[in-house]
Design a protein around this motif. Structure first.
Motif, PDB file in Angstrom:
ATOM      1  N   ARG A 114       0.847  -1.256  -0.052  1.00 34.06           N
ATOM      2  CA  ARG A 114       0.203   0.124  -0.171  1.00 34.06           C
ATOM      3  C   ARG A 114       0.773   1.412   0.137  1.00 34.06           C
ATOM      4  N   ASP A 115       1.757   1.284   1.113  1.00 31.76           N
ATOM      5  CA  ASP A 115       2.702   2.425   0.936  1.00 31.76           C
ATOM      6  C   ASP A 115       3.470   2.616  -0.431  1.00 31.76           C
ATOM      7  N   ALA A 116       3.952   1.688  -1.190  1.00 30.62           N
ATOM      8  CA  ALA A 116       4.388   1.995  -2.542  1.00 30.62           C
ATOM      9  C   ALA A 116       3.475   2.370  -3.601  1.00 30.62           C
ATOM     10  N   LEU A 117       2.196   2.623  -3.388  1.00 32.23           N
ATOM     11  CA  LEU A 117       1.485   3.146  -4.326  1.00 32.23           C
ATOM     12  C   LEU A 117       1.291   4.696  -4.203  1.00 32.23           C
ATOM     13  N   ARG A 118       1.514   5.350  -5.327  1.00 28.78           N
ATOM     14  CA  ARG A 118       1.801   6.884  -5.334  1.00 28.78           C
ATOM     15  C   ARG A 118       0.605   7.527  -5.206  1.00 28.78           C
ATOM     16  N   ASP A 119      -0.580   7.145  -5.975  1.00 21.84           N
ATOM     17  CA  ASP A 119      -1.699   8.050  -5.818  1.00 21.84           C
ATOM     18  C   ASP A 119      -2.631   7.647  -4.613  1.00 21.84           C
ATOM     19  N   PRO A 120      -2.929   8.738  -3.878  1.00 23.21           N
ATOM     20  CA  PRO A 120      -3.739   8.437  -2.459  1.00 23.21           C
ATOM     21  C   PRO A 120      -4.885   7.783  -2.935  1.00 23.21           C
ATOM     22  N   ARG A 121      -5.587   7.897  -4.149  1.00 23.78           N
ATOM     23  CA  ARG A 121      -6.866   7.121  -4.399  1.00 23.78           C
ATOM     24  C   ARG A 121      -6.542   5.512  -4.377  1.00 23.78           C
ATOM     25  N   ASP A 122      -5.310   5.213  -5.045  1.00 26.98           N
ATOM     26  CA  ASP A 122      -5.126   3.858  -4.864  1.00 26.98           C
ATOM     27  C   ASP A 122      -4.828   3.479  -3.718  1.00 26.98           C
ATOM     28  N   ARG A 123      -4.284   4.284  -2.851  1.00 21.05           N
ATOM     29  CA  ARG A 123      -3.675   3.712  -1.558  1.00 21.05           C
ATOM     30  C   ARG A 123      -5.264   3.482  -0.884  1.00 21.05           C
ATOM     31  N   ALA A 124      -6.269   4.410  -0.918  1.00 19.99           N
ATOM     32  CA  ALA A 124      -7.425   4.253  -0.294  1.00 19.99           C
ATOM     33  C   ALA A 124      -8.065   3.091  -0.578  1.00 19.99           C
ATOM     34  N   ALA A 125      -7.987   2.844  -2.031  1.00 17.68           N
ATOM     35  CA  ALA A 125      -8.768   1.649  -2.487  1.00 17.68           C
ATOM     36  C   ALA A 125      -7.951   0.364  -2.090  1.00 17.68           C
ATOM     37  N   TYR A 126      -6.799   0.487  -1.984  1.00 20.49           N
ATOM     38  CA  TYR A 126      -6.067  -0.968  -1.489  1.00 20.49           C
ATOM     39  C   TYR A 126      -6.565  -1.135  -0.168  1.00 20.49           C
ATOM     40  N   LEU A 127      -6.699  -0.087   0.827  1.00 20.11           N
ATOM     41  CA  LEU A 127      -6.932  -0.205   2.182  1.00 20.11           C
ATOM     42  C   LEU A 127      -8.253  -1.144   2.390  1.00 20.11           C
ATOM     43  N   ALA A 128      -9.216  -0.321   1.725  1.00 24.00           N
ATOM     44  CA  ALA A 128     -10.550  -0.324   1.683  1.00 24.00           C
ATOM     45  C   ALA A 128     -11.088  -1.949   1.316  1.00 24.00           C
ATOM     46  N   ALA A 129     -10.047  -2.296  -0.040  1.00 20.62           N
ATOM     47  CA  ALA A 129     -10.481  -3.665  -0.468  1.00 20.62           C
ATOM     48  C   ALA A 129      -9.994  -4.852   0.529  1.00 20.62           C
ATOM     49  N   HIS A 130      -8.889  -4.365   0.997  1.00 17.14           N
ATOM     50  CA  HIS A 130      -8.244  -5.578   2.105  1.00 17.14           C
ATOM     51  C   HIS A 130      -8.919  -5.439   3.263  1.00 17.14           C
ATOM     52  N   ALA A 131      -9.589  -4.446   3.547  1.00 13.89           N
ATOM     53  CA  ALA A 131     -10.466  -4.551   4.939  1.00 13.89           C
ATOM     54  C   ALA A 131     -11.832  -5.153   4.654  1.00 13.89           C
ATOM     55  N   LEU A 132     -12.260  -4.892   3.395  1.00 15.46           N
ATOM     56  CA  LEU A 132     -13.575  -5.365   3.108  1.00 15.46           C
ATOM     57  C   LEU A 132     -13.768  -7.019   2.843  1.00 15.46           C
ATOM     58  N   VAL A 133     -12.195  -7.438   2.412  1.00 12.08           N
ATOM     59  CA  VAL A 133     -12.426  -9.075   2.301  1.00 12.08           C
ATOM     60  C   VAL A 133     -12.222  -9.558   3.765  1.00 12.08           C
ATOM     61  N   ARG A 134     -11.599  -8.803   4.516  1.00  8.01           N
ATOM     62  CA  ARG A 134     -11.453  -9.461   6.114  1.00  8.01           C
ATOM     63  C   ARG A 134     -13.269  -9.245   6.593  1.00  8.01           C
ATOM     64  N   SER A 135     -13.853  -8.089   6.313  1.00  7.28           N
ATOM     65  CA  SER A 135     -15.104  -8.412   6.528  1.00  7.28           C
ATOM     66  C   SER A 135     -15.907  -9.167   6.226  1.00  7.28           C
ATOM     67  N   CYS A 136     -16.055  -9.532   4.866  1.00  9.58           N
ATOM     68  CA  CYS A 136     -16.563 -10.559   4.313  1.00  9.58           C
ATOM     69  C   CYS A 136     -16.290 -11.861   5.164  1.00  9.58           C
ATOM     70  N   ALA A 137     -14.841 -12.341   5.036  1.00  6.44           N
ATOM     71  CA  ALA A 137     -14.618 -13.391   5.857  1.00  6.44           C
ATOM     72  C   ALA A 137     -14.924 -13.449   7.295  1.00  6.44           C
ATOM     73  N   ALA A 138     -14.906 -12.288   7.995  1.00 12.07           N
ATOM     74  CA  ALA A 138     -15.421 -12.330   9.340  1.00 12.07           C
ATOM     75  C   ALA A 138     -16.974 -12.507   9.607  1.00 12.07           C
ATOM     76  N   ARG A 139     -17.723 -12.032   8.736  1.00 14.10           N
ATOM     77  CA  ARG A 139     -19.357 -12.484   8.753  1.00 14.10           C
ATOM     78  C   ARG A 139     -19.495 -13.894   8.425  1.00 14.10           C
ATOM     79  N   LEU A 140     -18.877 -14.504   7.554  1.00 18.80           N
ATOM     80  CA  LEU A 140     -18.983 -15.894   7.435  1.00 18.80           C
ATOM     81  C   LEU A 140     -18.441 -16.621   8.457  1.00 18.80           C
ATOM     82  N   LEU A 141     -17.358 -16.340   9.084  1.00 17.84           N
ATOM     83  CA  LEU A 141     -16.890 -16.908  10.376  1.00 17.84           C
ATOM     84  C   LEU A 141     -17.285 -16.692  11.511  1.00 17.84           C
TER      85      LEU A 141
END
Ligand code: COA
Ligand code: ZN
Length: 269
Positions: free
Chosen positions: A55-82
């Motif tokens: 994430r830190d290697a991504l230059r554009d702040p929009r890409d960093r935000a999207a990276y964090l959001a996607a990696h958080a969302l996948v945790r949320s989906c798995a957490a709901r299932l588990l």
């Protein structure tokens, strides 16, 4: 020479392969979401060191935000299932192309029965977590999933088969229709059924209906509704799953077969 397998193991292999062919959509418990980047509440503290570095290697702040959001969302989906806490889950990745452990196909560390996938644009993120329901667990093979979200935009003809191009020529909103097909193809790339370089020859139209169907070979492919609904022509998303029969024991090496037998007997495997 064929390894000397005991009959219990051989019997399980046969039933596994049979069950994998008969898995129904209702056997696949899943949480699949497409949401705006800004709607995902997460802090970088959720990420592993490898994720933070990418994430830190991504230059554009929009890409960093999207990276964090996607990696958080996948945790949320798995957490709901588990029924677990999202912040307590670790996402690990492995690249099937180069073998690196810092990028590529994601998985939930310590929860191998859960298959996950994620995708990001600068405005939206998508994630899916799925597992085989109890009825099929242990009988079927390995569940694999893929999800893709795409900005609606023109897609080059080289991405499509001749039949898809004929279908696209009849669609009133060609860019949207093309992106719909493209998202299905990328979801299938992530499932692992096709390389990105060969998606042009992968036809994702249903043969009978001559429209996007819900089956491509042995994969289910399904549209994902954006929540809240995005403006027309903004993004489209799809997800796909298949159950891959487990690899049969290697016939050429006694060592491989022995290690497969050990794996098969692991509790919960
Ligand atoms: C998988 C792929 C289609 C992603 O497409 P994309 O539209 O650019 O990006 P998306 O946002 O939809 O998806 C990216 C996510 O897919 C996942 N992913 C990456 N490679 C994957 C793979 N081989 N299988 C499944 N998922 C994969 C990752 O989680 C990645 O997100 P991350 O980088 O934040 O961890 C593309 O990366 C690809 O074709 N990869 C294969 C080529 C390859 O192996 N490249 C690396 C060689 S070292
Ligand atoms: Zn790689």
């Amino acid at each position: 020479m064929a390894p000397d397998l005991d009959p219990v193991v051989q019997g399980r292999v046969a039933s596994v392969e049979e069950a994998a062919r008969g898995v129904r959509p209702s056997d696949v418990e899943h949480v699949a979401l497409v949401v705006p980047v800004g709607s995902v509440a997460a802090t970088p503290g959720w990420l592993t060191a490898a994720e933070r570095a990418r994430r830190d290697a991504l230059r554009d702040p929009r890409d960093r935000a999207a990276y964090l959001a996607a990696h958080a969302l996948v945790r949320s989906c798995a957490a709901r299932l588990l029924g677990a806490s999202a912040s307590g889950l670790r996402i690990v990745q492995e690249c099937p192309t180069c073998g690196s452990g810092t990028h590529g196909r994601p998985a939930v560390d310590g929860h191998e029965v859960v298959a996950v996938s994620l995708s990001h644009t600068r405005t939206h993120v998508a994630a899916v977590a799925a597992r085989l329901a109890t009825v099929a667990a242990g009988a079927a093979g390995v569940l694999e999933v893929g999800v893709d979200v795409e900005d609606v935009q023109p897609v080059p003809d080289s991405a499509f088969s001749d039949r898809e191009l004929r279908w696209l020529a009849q669609q009133p909103d060609r860019a949207r229709a093309a992106t719909t097909l493209w998202a299905r193809k990328e979801a299938l790339v992530k499932v692992g059924v096709v390389d990105l370089g060969r998606v042009g020859s992968l036809d994702v139209l249903d043969a009978a209906a001559h429209a996007p169907g819900d089956r491509v070979d042995d994969c289910a492919v399904l549209p994902l509704e954006v929540s809240p609904p995005a403006g027309h022509g903004t993004v489209v998303a799809a997800w796909a799953w298949r159950v891959r029969p487990p690899r049969p024991p290697a016939r050429s090496s006694d060592d491989d077969a022995a290690s497969w037998r050990r794996t098969d007997r692991r509790p919960g495997a």
